[in-house]
Each structure stands twice: as structure tokens, then as C-alpha cells.
Scaffold this motif. Sequence first.
Motif, short mmCIF file in Angstrom:
data_model
loop_
_atom_site.label_atom_id
_atom_site.label_comp_id
_atom_site.label_asym_id
_atom_site.label_seq_id
_atom_site.Cartn_x
_atom_site.Cartn_y
_atom_site.Cartn_z
N SER A 94 0.81 -1.22 0.00
CA SER A 94 0.00 0.00 0.00
C SER A 94 0.84 1.26 0.00
CB SER A 94 -0.93 0.02 1.22
OG SER A 94 -0.20 -0.05 2.42
N GLU A 95 2.10 1.18 0.44
CA GLU A 95 2.96 2.36 0.45
C GLU A 95 3.85 2.42 -0.78
OE1 GLU A 95 4.99 3.26 3.99
OE2 GLU A 95 3.30 2.81 5.28
N SER A 96 3.66 1.50 -1.73
CA SER A 96 4.50 1.50 -2.93
C SER A 96 4.25 2.76 -3.75
CB SER A 96 4.20 0.27 -3.78
OG SER A 96 4.55 -0.90 -3.08
N GLY A 97 5.33 3.35 -4.20
CA GLY A 97 5.20 4.51 -5.07
C GLY A 97 4.84 5.78 -4.33
N HIS A 98 4.98 5.82 -3.01
CA HIS A 98 4.70 7.04 -2.25
C HIS A 98 5.95 7.89 -2.16
CE1 HIS A 98 0.83 5.81 0.06
NE2 HIS A 98 0.80 5.48 -1.21
N GLU A 99 5.77 9.19 -2.20
CA GLU A 99 6.90 10.08 -2.04
C GLU A 99 7.16 10.32 -0.58
OE1 GLU A 99 7.56 13.58 -4.29
OE2 GLU A 99 6.26 12.93 -5.90
N SER A 100 8.40 10.11 -0.15
CA SER A 100 8.80 10.44 1.21
C SER A 100 9.29 11.88 1.20
CB SER A 100 9.91 9.51 1.68
OG SER A 100 11.09 9.78 0.96
N GLU A 101 9.81 12.34 2.34
CA GLU A 101 10.30 13.71 2.42
C GLU A 101 11.50 13.93 1.50
OE1 GLU A 101 11.13 14.74 6.40
OE2 GLU A 101 9.06 14.49 7.11
N ASN A 102 12.29 12.89 1.31
CA ASN A 102 13.54 13.07 0.57
C ASN A 102 13.59 12.36 -0.78
OD1 ASN A 102 14.68 14.50 2.81
ND2 ASN A 102 14.98 12.53 3.84
N SER A 103 12.73 11.39 -1.00
CA SER A 103 12.85 10.64 -2.24
C SER A 103 11.55 9.92 -2.56
CB SER A 103 13.99 9.62 -2.12
OG SER A 103 13.70 8.69 -1.09
N GLU A 193 -0.35 -4.02 16.98
CA GLU A 193 0.78 -4.06 16.06
C GLU A 193 0.29 -3.92 14.62
OE1 GLU A 193 3.94 -6.79 18.58
OE2 GLU A 193 2.27 -7.75 17.57
N ILE A 194 -0.86 -4.51 14.32
CA ILE A 194 -1.44 -4.35 12.99
C ILE A 194 -1.82 -2.90 12.74
CG2 ILE A 194 -3.42 -4.95 11.52
CD1 ILE A 194 -3.36 -7.74 12.81
N ARG A 195 -2.42 -2.26 13.75
CA ARG A 195 -2.79 -0.84 13.60
C ARG A 195 -1.55 -0.01 13.33
NH1 ARG A 195 -5.75 -2.09 18.53
NH2 ARG A 195 -7.78 -2.87 17.84
N ASN A 196 -0.47 -0.26 14.05
CA ASN A 196 0.75 0.49 13.84
C ASN A 196 1.32 0.25 12.44
OD1 ASN A 196 0.91 1.51 16.61
ND2 ASN A 196 3.10 1.66 16.21
N THR A 197 1.20 -0.98 11.98
CA THR A 197 1.69 -1.32 10.64
C THR A 197 0.96 -0.54 9.57
OG1 THR A 197 2.21 -3.58 11.36
CG2 THR A 197 2.00 -3.22 9.00
N LEU A 198 -0.35 -0.42 9.72
CA LEU A 198 -1.17 0.22 8.69
C LEU A 198 -1.37 1.71 8.91
CD1 LEU A 198 -3.91 -2.53 8.21
CD2 LEU A 198 -1.92 -2.06 6.78
N ASN A 199 -0.85 2.24 10.00
CA ASN A 199 -1.00 3.67 10.28
C ASN A 199 0.33 4.28 10.71
OD1 ASN A 199 -4.14 4.23 10.26
ND2 ASN A 199 -3.85 2.29 11.34
N ARG A 200 1.34 4.02 9.90
CA ARG A 200 2.66 4.58 10.19
C ARG A 200 2.61 6.09 10.01
NH1 ARG A 200 7.47 1.35 7.54
NH2 ARG A 200 6.38 1.72 5.59
N GLY A 201 3.63 6.76 10.50
CA GLY A 201 3.64 8.20 10.40
C GLY A 201 3.05 8.83 11.64
N LYS A 202 2.21 9.84 11.47
CA LYS A 202 1.71 10.63 12.59
C LYS A 202 0.97 9.81 13.64
CE LYS A 202 -1.37 14.01 11.95
NZ LYS A 202 -1.91 15.35 11.63
N PRO A 203 0.03 8.91 13.28
CA PRO A 203 -0.67 8.15 14.32
C PRO A 203 0.28 7.31 15.17
CG PRO A 203 -1.85 8.01 12.25
CD PRO A 203 -0.53 8.64 11.94
#
Length: 371
Positions: A94-103, A193-203
Motif C-alpha cells: 500500500s505504500e508503494s510509489g509514495h513520495e517520502s520527504e527526501n525521495s 501491532e497491525i494498527r501500527n503497521t497500517l497507520n505509520r507516520g503521525k498516528p
Amino acid sequence: MIDNEDVEDTRDDTDDEEDFLSDSNEPAFDPRKINIATEQNSLATIVMMIKDGIIDLAPEFQRNPGIWTPIKKSLLIESVLLGIPIPAFYFDTSESGHESENSYEEKWLVVDGLQRLSAFKEFIIDQTLELTGLVLLTDLKGLKYHQLEKFLQLKLNRYQVTTFLIRPNTPKEIRYDLFRRINTGGLVLNAQEIRNTLNRGKPAQFLKKLAEDARFSALFPIKNDRMADRELILRYIAFYNKPYTEYEAPFAKFLDKAMEHISILKQSELENIENAFWQALQFIKDADLDINKKRPNKALFEVLCVLLGKLNTEALSKLKKNKENFIKAFNDIKSDKNSEFYKSTYEGTASKPSVLTRFSTIEALIEKYKK
């Protein structure tokens, strides 16, 4: 379980872990929206993706990747060298092809297969694993990857593995269910742990910040590395952001939505949640309210944190003046094992009647002593 040595207050521990099904006859989601692709990849490709960080084996939210013994890892390598099929790998792309802050980044989250992937990394990339306990290829005992003959290295690299990829257009509510169904190996991910996996970042970072703050960790020294502390805090946030009268089961999905909601909150809203949390914890600490510190009763924790945290300065001051009377009244209702309130905090805590009972009871108690 929060503390295996402490057997008190256990009956609320599994409500949100097991309560995935709604009372409704309607399906939880449309199965036609499940989008899982199948790919065949060489082990060399998988290893390259681990090396490049596309497959991340050590994210903050994952299970311990090192629970396999050297013998079990070696037997996996032996199976590959013998051409024996191994179980498929599952990834969430689901995070494939997402832009991060640097790349521009591509990430595959490991749903199932972490221990096997970690074994391949240790043997082929790190080259720290020495083969041991082999059953058939005993002449390879004690060898590391670089000590294998070239044809054996080539055999490893050309070995084909099956990968199942959960595609990005699969809705998040479906991905929660897929994680719970698919994740079976090693140490299974729990609900938080599943919630953390699917809600990385701010949450995930917000929960981590609160859980690691000394004001919380010193008051509730929870002996656990499976995110029990973060789930406890999430329960508070869930009811802080949504009136308890609007709660609907199942509890696990209620927490799923609450964690997702954190991602859209403004900084000022996060600060309000945080300040209210510290206000509630300070009162709990000063009053020494008995909710079991090493293994906190989740239902009591959430209701006290929400209702105490929402008090304004004047109401809080008045409650502090009547603190002794409040503590006595709280202890009386908490210890009455025949009361509906007691049942709402120890038995079937995820049901709506239980939620309404415990919140309305403590709400009335606070109202009485903040006058």
C-alpha cells in the motif's frame, strides 16, 4: 497480556483483540474489493529488495525478527538448496510509489514470512549465520554463504519464491482483516501491532510519544513489548475524540478507526488530547486511584482518563478539594462485584451497554464531587 506475573484484572484483556465481528448480519466489507496479486520472484530479487530497504525487516512496529534458532534458519537454507518448496510470502504494498520527504520510495510491509526473510538476510547479506543442524547436506555444516561453492550460491539465488501482494487499492478496512487472517508465522502480530503497521507516520509516532513519556511510563510500568501501552493510550484517545454515547461495536474496529483519525488531526487538537491526558494522569497519581498500575484495567483506565482529562480548571479544582470523598466513593463502586458497574469493567467490556454503564457511572460520580 500486560504482565504475565500479575493475574489480576484479566477479563478485559482480550475484548478488543477478539471482538472483530459486528452484531449486524451485514458483511464487514465487500469481498470483491480484495485485490491480491501473485508473483514469482527469485530469492536474489527478494534479497536485493531487503538490501535496498524496499522490504524493511526492522520497522519500529514489527515483531522481533530474531526468534528463530540457528538450526531452524539453517534447515530453511537446506530446504532451498534441496529445491524443496517453502511457504509463500505475503506483503502489503500500500505504500508503494509514495513520495517520502527526501525521495520517491517503494515499501513492502511484511504480513507473513518475517522469520524466513530474516534468516535469508542473516545468511546471504550479513553472512553471520553458520549452517548447523543440517539433516541431509551435512558436509555444509559450519559454512557461511561466502564459503559455499559457486554452484550452490547460484542455486540459492535462482530459487523461486511465491509472493502474494496486497495491492494499494485494497481498502484499509479490508487490509486490517487480511493482516489478521494471513499473519500466522513466528510471533503473530496482535491487533495494536497491525494498527501500527497500517497507520505509520503521525498516528504511530503520536502514540509512541505518549507511551514513552516518563509521566506515563513511570506511573504505569507495563512489562510488555507488544504495544500494550500504546493500545491502552489509544483506548483513551478513541473515547476522547468520540462521545461514549456514540460508541458502536465491534471494539477492535472502533480502535482501528480511532487510530486512522489521528492522521487528520491538527497540531492544536493533538496538543489538547495530550494536555488532557497528562491532567488525568496527574489526578490518578495524586489520588492514587486503584486501577492496578502494573497491569491496568483497560476499561477503568480509559473512562478515568477521558472524564478527568475533559474537566475544566474550575471543575478539576473542586474535585481535588473533595478528593478523599471521591476516592472512597470510587473504591466502593469498583469493589462491588455484584454491581453492573463492576461487570462493565471486567466482563464483556466491549459491548455498548458496558461502555454506557461505566462511563455514565463515573461521570455521575465526578459530577457529584466537583460541585
